[in-house]
Design a protein around this motif. Structure first.
Motif, mmCIF file in Angstrom:
data_model
loop_
_atom_site.group_PDB
_atom_site.id
_atom_site.type_symbol
_atom_site.label_atom_id
_atom_site.label_comp_id
_atom_site.label_asym_id
_atom_site.label_seq_id
_atom_site.Cartn_x
_atom_site.Cartn_y
_atom_site.Cartn_z
ATOM 1 N N THR A 235 26.367 -76.671 33.877
ATOM 2 C CA THR A 235 25.781 -75.853 32.810
ATOM 3 C C THR A 235 26.892 -75.317 31.915
ATOM 4 O O THR A 235 28.068 -75.292 32.303
ATOM 5 C CB THR A 235 25.031 -74.653 33.398
ATOM 6 N N VAL A 236 26.518 -74.854 30.728
ATOM 7 C CA VAL A 236 27.498 -74.197 29.860
ATOM 8 C C VAL A 236 28.052 -72.951 30.547
ATOM 9 O O VAL A 236 29.261 -72.703 30.522
ATOM 10 C CB VAL A 236 26.869 -73.850 28.491
ATOM 11 N N ASP A 237 27.189 -72.181 31.180
ATOM 12 C CA ASP A 237 27.644 -70.973 31.880
ATOM 13 C C ASP A 237 28.758 -71.289 32.874
ATOM 14 O O ASP A 237 29.791 -70.608 32.918
ATOM 15 C CB ASP A 237 26.477 -70.308 32.616
ATOM 16 N N ASP A 238 28.540 -72.321 33.699
ATOM 17 C CA ASP A 238 29.532 -72.685 34.713
ATOM 18 C C ASP A 238 30.821 -73.188 34.079
ATOM 19 O O ASP A 238 31.930 -72.844 34.511
ATOM 20 C CB ASP A 238 28.971 -73.754 35.652
ATOM 21 N N LEU A 239 30.700 -74.017 33.055
ATOM 22 C CA LEU A 239 31.898 -74.582 32.440
ATOM 23 C C LEU A 239 32.701 -73.532 31.676
ATOM 24 O O LEU A 239 33.924 -73.666 31.532
ATOM 25 C CB LEU A 239 31.531 -75.760 31.535
ATOM 26 N N LEU A 240 32.049 -72.484 31.212
ATOM 27 C CA LEU A 240 32.792 -71.371 30.612
ATOM 28 C C LEU A 240 33.638 -70.667 31.678
ATOM 29 O O LEU A 240 34.761 -70.225 31.386
ATOM 30 C CB LEU A 240 31.846 -70.388 29.929
ATOM 31 N N ARG A 241 33.130 -70.577 32.888
ATOM 32 C CA ARG A 241 33.923 -70.011 33.990
ATOM 33 C C ARG A 241 35.156 -70.878 34.241
ATOM 34 O O ARG A 241 36.272 -70.380 34.435
ATOM 35 C CB ARG A 241 33.085 -69.904 35.262
ATOM 36 N N PHE A 242 34.946 -72.191 34.253
ATOM 37 C CA PHE A 242 36.060 -73.119 34.469
ATOM 38 C C PHE A 242 37.063 -73.022 33.334
ATOM 39 O O PHE A 242 38.280 -72.978 33.559
ATOM 40 C CB PHE A 242 35.524 -74.549 34.588
ATOM 41 N N ALA A 243 36.584 -72.964 32.091
ATOM 42 C CA ALA A 243 37.478 -72.904 30.934
ATOM 43 C C ALA A 243 38.296 -71.614 30.918
ATOM 44 O O ALA A 243 39.456 -71.613 30.482
ATOM 45 C CB ALA A 243 36.677 -73.036 29.643
ATOM 46 N N ALA A 244 37.717 -70.522 31.398
ATOM 47 C CA ALA A 244 38.470 -69.269 31.510
ATOM 48 C C ALA A 244 39.562 -69.408 32.570
ATOM 49 O O ALA A 244 40.700 -68.956 32.374
ATOM 50 C CB ALA A 244 37.530 -68.113 31.854
ATOM 51 N N GLU A 245 39.228 -70.065 33.678
ATOM 52 C CA GLU A 245 40.200 -70.290 34.748
ATOM 53 C C GLU A 245 41.394 -71.111 34.257
ATOM 54 O O GLU A 245 42.548 -70.771 34.533
ATOM 55 C CB GLU A 245 39.514 -71.006 35.919
ATOM 56 N N VAL A 246 41.127 -72.176 33.525
ATOM 57 C CA VAL A 246 42.219 -73.037 33.058
ATOM 58 C C VAL A 246 43.138 -72.262 32.104
ATOM 59 O O VAL A 246 44.355 -72.451 32.107
ATOM 60 C CB VAL A 246 41.669 -74.302 32.376
ATOM 61 N N GLN A 247 42.570 -71.368 31.315
ATOM 62 C CA GLN A 247 43.376 -70.574 30.375
ATOM 63 C C GLN A 247 44.196 -69.504 31.076
ATOM 64 O O GLN A 247 45.287 -69.150 30.607
ATOM 65 C CB GLN A 247 42.466 -69.906 29.339
ATOM 66 N N ALA A 248 43.678 -68.964 32.177
ATOM 67 C CA ALA A 248 44.381 -67.903 32.925
ATOM 68 C C ALA A 248 44.186 -68.173 34.416
ATOM 69 O O ALA A 248 43.329 -67.570 35.057
ATOM 70 C CB ALA A 248 43.836 -66.531 32.544
ATOM 71 N N PRO A 249 44.953 -69.108 34.971
ATOM 72 C CA PRO A 249 44.696 -69.623 36.327
ATOM 73 C C PRO A 249 44.795 -68.565 37.423
ATOM 74 O O PRO A 249 45.722 -67.751 37.441
ATOM 75 C CB PRO A 249 45.769 -70.693 36.510
ATOM 76 N N ARG A 250 43.810 -68.615 38.304
ATOM 77 C CA ARG A 250 43.829 -67.817 39.536
ATOM 78 C C ARG A 250 43.878 -68.717 40.762
ATOM 79 O O ARG A 250 44.423 -68.337 41.795
ATOM 80 C CB ARG A 250 42.588 -66.923 39.609
ATOM 81 N N LEU A 251 43.286 -69.907 40.649
ATOM 82 C CA LEU A 251 43.254 -70.840 41.777
ATOM 83 C C LEU A 251 44.550 -71.638 41.900
ATOM 84 O O LEU A 251 44.859 -72.173 42.958
ATOM 85 C CB LEU A 251 42.090 -71.823 41.635
ATOM 86 N N LEU A 252 45.300 -71.724 40.799
ATOM 87 C CA LEU A 252 46.532 -72.506 40.764
ATOM 88 C C LEU A 252 47.677 -71.678 40.189
ATOM 89 O O LEU A 252 47.453 -70.713 39.456
ATOM 90 C CB LEU A 252 46.344 -73.746 39.877
ATOM 91 N N ASP A 253 48.895 -72.086 40.502
ATOM 92 C CA ASP A 253 50.072 -71.511 39.861
ATOM 93 C C ASP A 253 50.021 -71.896 38.378
ATOM 94 O O ASP A 253 49.782 -73.057 38.048
ATOM 95 C CB ASP A 253 51.328 -72.106 40.514
ATOM 96 N N PRO A 254 50.221 -70.941 37.479
ATOM 97 C CA PRO A 254 50.191 -71.259 36.041
ATOM 98 C C PRO A 254 51.128 -72.399 35.647
ATOM 99 O O PRO A 254 50.862 -73.138 34.702
ATOM 100 C CB PRO A 254 50.610 -69.951 35.372
ATOM 101 N N ARG A 255 52.219 -72.578 36.421
ATOM 102 C CA ARG A 255 53.154 -73.667 36.111
ATOM 103 C C ARG A 255 52.518 -75.030 36.380
ATOM 104 O O ARG A 255 52.806 -76.003 35.675
ATOM 105 C CB ARG A 255 54.440 -73.507 36.932
ATOM 106 N N THR A 256 51.645 -75.096 37.362
ATOM 107 C CA THR A 256 50.941 -76.351 37.655
ATOM 108 C C THR A 256 49.986 -76.692 36.525
ATOM 109 O O THR A 256 49.896 -77.851 36.094
ATOM 110 C CB THR A 256 50.165 -76.235 38.979
ATOM 111 N N VAL A 257 49.276 -75.687 36.025
ATOM 112 C CA VAL A 257 48.342 -75.918 34.917
ATOM 113 C C VAL A 257 49.113 -76.265 33.644
ATOM 114 O O VAL A 257 48.675 -77.121 32.859
ATOM 115 C CB VAL A 257 47.428 -74.697 34.704
ATOM 116 N N ALA A 258 50.275 -75.634 33.438
ATOM 117 C CA ALA A 258 51.109 -75.979 32.283
ATOM 118 C C ALA A 258 51.523 -77.443 32.341
ATOM 119 O O ALA A 258 51.562 -78.133 31.313
ATOM 120 C CB ALA A 258 52.334 -75.073 32.235
ATOM 121 N N GLU A 259 51.804 -77.937 33.533
ATOM 122 C CA GLU A 259 52.141 -79.360 33.702
ATOM 123 C C GLU A 259 50.954 -80.245 33.348
ATOM 124 O O GLU A 259 51.098 -81.298 32.726
ATOM 125 C CB GLU A 259 52.581 -79.613 35.150
ATOM 126 N N ALA A 260 49.751 -79.786 33.721
ATOM 127 C CA ALA A 260 48.541 -80.572 33.453
ATOM 128 C C ALA A 260 48.256 -80.702 31.968
ATOM 129 O O ALA A 260 47.628 -81.677 31.536
ATOM 130 C CB ALA A 260 47.339 -79.942 34.162
#
Length: 272
Positions: free
Chosen positions: A152-177
């Protein structure tokens, strides 16, 4: 705040559409349409699968540069569409790292590799590693990790917020992605033809200077995300400090090529 630009989806030639915009801090700036309706994601499944792969990497279940997929290929090659595997067939058409060959088969082999390493079906790994912690209760993987997600859009907005400010991953890992892997690699961007270079991160497509493209003319070169053949997209623009999700129930085609960039430019115009 409610973004008036989101109402533009009312003019799209689709039976149903829903969209939303979210900041890095999780603030939803606006939504439009049935944001709790579950839509097939097609290839917007890939960023979710990639995020699960990055969790597996941080947990020590896999390494990014360990062998995976065809001979000579690694997890990194599979995530960056440079394994040499064909688009939808499990056959090798180029040496690893040589060309950007967008591959569903590559993500299927990635899912198999993680399932074996973690000793759990990939769909279950995705649920435990990403969906459950983010509260994405309406999202599931119904088959291939390349294209069979439903959300759903609701769920993917949660994911998009996570990618912008990671809690599940080290921000350096997301920067690499969101950093170009194998710079200078050329290839076809499905629906948009040959791109040189055809830049890609780890599971996320990177806009850079691609033209034509499904994002907007005002999208920053750092914009990254994915679109799907089911008429879906998710982009994150670090310069704008926001992400946008749009889901529809009409297959990608000329209609999307026409309306998506103008929609994105309208959203970015309201954010600036």
């Amino acid at each position: 705040m409610s973004l008036q630009s989101l109402a533009l989806i009312e003019n799209w030639p689709v039976p149903t559409a829903a969209a939303g915009v979210v900041r890095a801090d999780g603030t939803v700036l606006g939504t439009h349409g049935p944001v709790d309706r579950r839509f097939p994601l097609a290839s917007v499944t890939k960023p979710l699968a990639a995020y699960a792969a990055l969790v597996a990497y941080e947990e020590g279940a896999i390494e990014l540069d360990e062998p995976a997929g065809p001979p000579g290929s690694t997890v990194r090659h599979l995530l960056a569409h440079t394994s040499g595997l064909a688009f939808d067939e499990h056959r090798v058409t180029a040496p690893p790292g040589e060309r950007r060959l967008y591959s569903n088969a590559g993500f299927e082999q990635l899912g198999d590799h993680i399932a074996k390493a973690a000793d759990i079906p990939f769909r279950e790994y995705l649920r435990q590693a990403v969906l459950e912690p983010l509260g994405m209760t309406s999202t599931s993987l119904e088959g291939s990790p390349a294209k069979d997600g439903v959300s759903t859009v609701d769920d993917l907005l949660r994911f998009a917020a996570e990618v912008q400010a990671p809690r599940l991953l080290d921000p350096r890992t997301v920067a690499e992605a969101m950093t170009v892997q194998y710079p200078g690699t050329k290839g076809v961007l499905p629906g948009y033809g040959h791109q040189n270079p055809n830049d890609w991160g780890l599971g996320f497509e990177i806009r850079d200077s691609k033209s034509p493209h499904w994002t907007g003319s005002s999208s920053s070169a750092r914009t990254f995300g994915h679109f799907g053949q089911s008429g879906t997209f998710l982009w994150i623009d670090p310069v704008a400090g926001a992400a946008t999700v749009a889901l529809t129930d009409r297959a990608f085609g000329p209609w999307a090529v026409e309306v998506w960039p103008a929609f994105t430019d309208a959203v970015l115009g309201e954010l600036s």
